[in-house]
Write an enzyme that holds these catalytic residues in place. Structure first.
Site, mmCIF file in Angstrom:
data_model
loop_
_atom_site.group_PDB
_atom_site.id
_atom_site.type_symbol
_atom_site.label_atom_id
_atom_site.label_comp_id
_atom_site.label_asym_id
_atom_site.label_seq_id
_atom_site.Cartn_x
_atom_site.Cartn_y
_atom_site.Cartn_z
ATOM 1 N N HIS A 76 0.868 -1.188 0.000
ATOM 2 C CA HIS A 76 0.000 0.000 0.000
ATOM 3 C C HIS A 76 0.898 1.229 0.000
ATOM 4 C CE1 HIS A 76 -4.207 -1.406 1.578
ATOM 5 N NE2 HIS A 76 -3.832 -2.046 0.490
ATOM 6 N N TYR A 205 -9.912 5.549 6.250
ATOM 7 C CA TYR A 205 -10.371 5.936 7.595
ATOM 8 C C TYR A 205 -11.425 7.017 7.395
ATOM 9 C CZ TYR A 205 -6.223 3.624 9.530
ATOM 10 O OH TYR A 205 -5.261 2.701 9.875
ATOM 11 N N PRO A 296 -7.002 0.429 17.686
ATOM 12 C CA PRO A 296 -6.588 -0.085 16.372
ATOM 13 C C PRO A 296 -6.504 0.978 15.276
ATOM 14 C CG PRO A 296 -8.859 -0.658 16.846
ATOM 15 C CD PRO A 296 -8.327 -0.037 18.082
ATOM 16 N N LYS A 300 -1.411 -0.209 14.830
ATOM 17 C CA LYS A 300 -0.083 -0.217 15.439
ATOM 18 C C LYS A 300 0.158 -1.355 16.426
ATOM 19 C CE LYS A 300 1.392 3.172 13.097
ATOM 20 N NZ LYS A 300 2.322 2.853 11.999
ATOM 21 N N TYR A 388 2.525 6.523 9.864
ATOM 22 C CA TYR A 388 1.758 5.411 9.294
ATOM 23 C C TYR A 388 2.685 4.300 8.781
ATOM 24 C CZ TYR A 388 -1.973 3.059 6.659
ATOM 25 O OH TYR A 388 -2.881 2.132 6.184
#
Ligand code: APR
Ligand code: PHB
Length: 393
Positions: A76, A205, A296, A300, A388
């Site tokens: 990704h 998200y 979540p 992580k 990230y």
């Protein structure tokens, strides 16, 4: 019947942390014995997160367990943020030079168990009564009843407490010598697995006035989706129809492309931030969820557990090869320095992207302002991107 065993490192817990610790120690020629409360099948069946940072991939490579991961993972190069139906993508690879990969924790566990078994690693499955003693001596012990019924005393030089949030290791540190920090969030996540192609090529998200939603995946044909649920709700409160209505609505226009279907798995989990300090007492060293929990949001949990384990395995290897305990002495402070940065990022993303019952109009405007700032700011996007993909190890 009783039995005395000896090893260098006694590991409590055969989750990702315990399994990786055993494998990395083996790579350094250090013996360990793992004691696991539940069955191998239960461990292998667990469905958890699936987004791996570069450090986690490096950990699997160091463990000699990354072949299938590299063959089957999905890279990704970005992450999508959505707010009341508006969305944009942060090009994390273009910003940082690193990507994350999709490779389920279930697969990680499978690869590590396979590697452990291939080299004859001793794992005592189905031992629910492990107890720790003598952690402040140079011969700490783990006492447990083996499936055979034998009362086993495992004497080690070091104990790796990798038994998760509900384990016994953290409690083996005297209460007066440890301090907990906790934030419980006023919501949970309801997650499903569905055999449908994912709605987007990167994780989404989404903050919506009805609640948070997240779109992820396990493969090109299997999606992992979540919606924010109210405190006290159970899986039974969420029919498949209710889930899809909420999920597609909260994603705005992105939701119109969602391919729905009957979930093959449905589960609900509370969200909390938790840290217990210190992560070491005498010859007991905590790694992973036994010492800390992150919400979540940001994926992580596993990645932080692997960072602890890489640090701990290196410290143990240094001690055994050089006789110097400097790295062991520094383990707790060094590990906690990273833990708190990851706690911060997970808390930040959770606070920005969820609907809080207690929020007034002001906080909701602050969430929207944060979203608009990041959408318009290279610096803002760089901050999210570097967290990230994983802070440098
Ligand atoms: N004795 C032996 N084993 C125990 C005990 C005990 N008293 N208590 C718990 N365990 C085992 C659990 O059955 C589990 O297999 O310890 C293991 C802990 O694994 P995790 O909870 O997965 O924690 P960790 O290995 O630190 O991995 C953290 O995995 O589950 C996810 O959300 C978690 O992403 C995070 C990552
Ligand atoms: C997942 O793929 O299960 C996942 C992805 C991102 C998260 C949490 C979970 O923040």
């Amino acid at each position: 019947m009783s039995r005395e065993l000896k090893t260098t490192v006694a590991i409590i817990g055969a989750g990702p942390a315990g399994l990786l610790l055993s494998q990395l120690l083996h790579q350094s020629g250090i013996a360990s014995v793992i004691v696991e409360r539940t069955s191998k099948q239960r461990v292998l069946e667990r469905i958890r997160a699936g987004i791996l940072e570069r450090g986690t991939v490096e950990g699997m490579e160091e463990a000699g367990c990354a072949e299938r991961l590299h063959a089957e993972c999905i890279p990704h190069d970005g992450v999508i943020l959505s707010f009341d139906g508006e969305s944009f993508e942060i090009p994390v690879k273009a910003i940082t030079g690193h990507n994350v990969i999709v490779y389920g924790q279930t697969e990680i566990t499978k690869d590590l168990v396979e590697a452990c078994e291939a080299r004859g690693q001793q794992i005592f499955w189905d031992c629910p009564d492990a107890a720790i003693s003598d952690v402040d001596s140079d011969a700490p012990k783990v006492h447990f009843t083996a499936p055979s019924g034998e009362a086993v005393t495992l004497t080690a030089e070091i104990i790796g407490g990798c038994d998760g949030f509900h384990g016994v290791s953290r409690q083996a540190i005297p209460a007066e010598r440890r301090r907990a920090f906790e934030r419980t969030y006023p919501f949970g996540w309801l997650g499903i697995l569905v055999d449908q192609p994912p709605v987007a090529h990167n994780v989404i998200y989404a903050n919506h006035e009805d609640g948070f939603a997240l779109a992820s995946m396990r493969s090109e044909t299997r999606s992992r989706y979540y919606v924010q649920s109210a405190p006290g709700e159970t899986v039974d409160d969420w029919s498949t129809e209710r889930f899809w209505q909420a999920f597609t609505h909260r994603l705005g226009t992105l939701g119109q492309q969602v391919k729905t279907g009957e979930p093959i798995e449905k589960s609900i989990a509370p969200l909390r931030s938790y840290v217990s300090e210190p992560m070491r007492f005498g010859r007991l060293f905590l790694a992973g969820d036994s010492a800390h929990i992150v919400p979540p949001t940001g994926a992580k949990g596993l990645n932080l557990a692997f960072a602890d384990v890489r640090r701990l395995s290196r410290a143990i290897a240094h001690w055994k090869s050089s006789g110097s305990d400097a790295a062991l002495e520094g383990y707790s402070l060094d590990a906690l320095a990273r833990v708190w940065k990851i706690e911060r990022f997970s808390w930040y993303l959770t606070t920005m992207m969820h609907q809080f019952p207690e929020h007034s109009g002001f906080e909701k405007r602050m969430q929207r302002a944060e979203f608009d700032y990041i959408r318009s700011s290279e610096a803002g996007q760089s901050t999210i991107a570097e967290n990230y993909v994983g802070l440098p190890f």
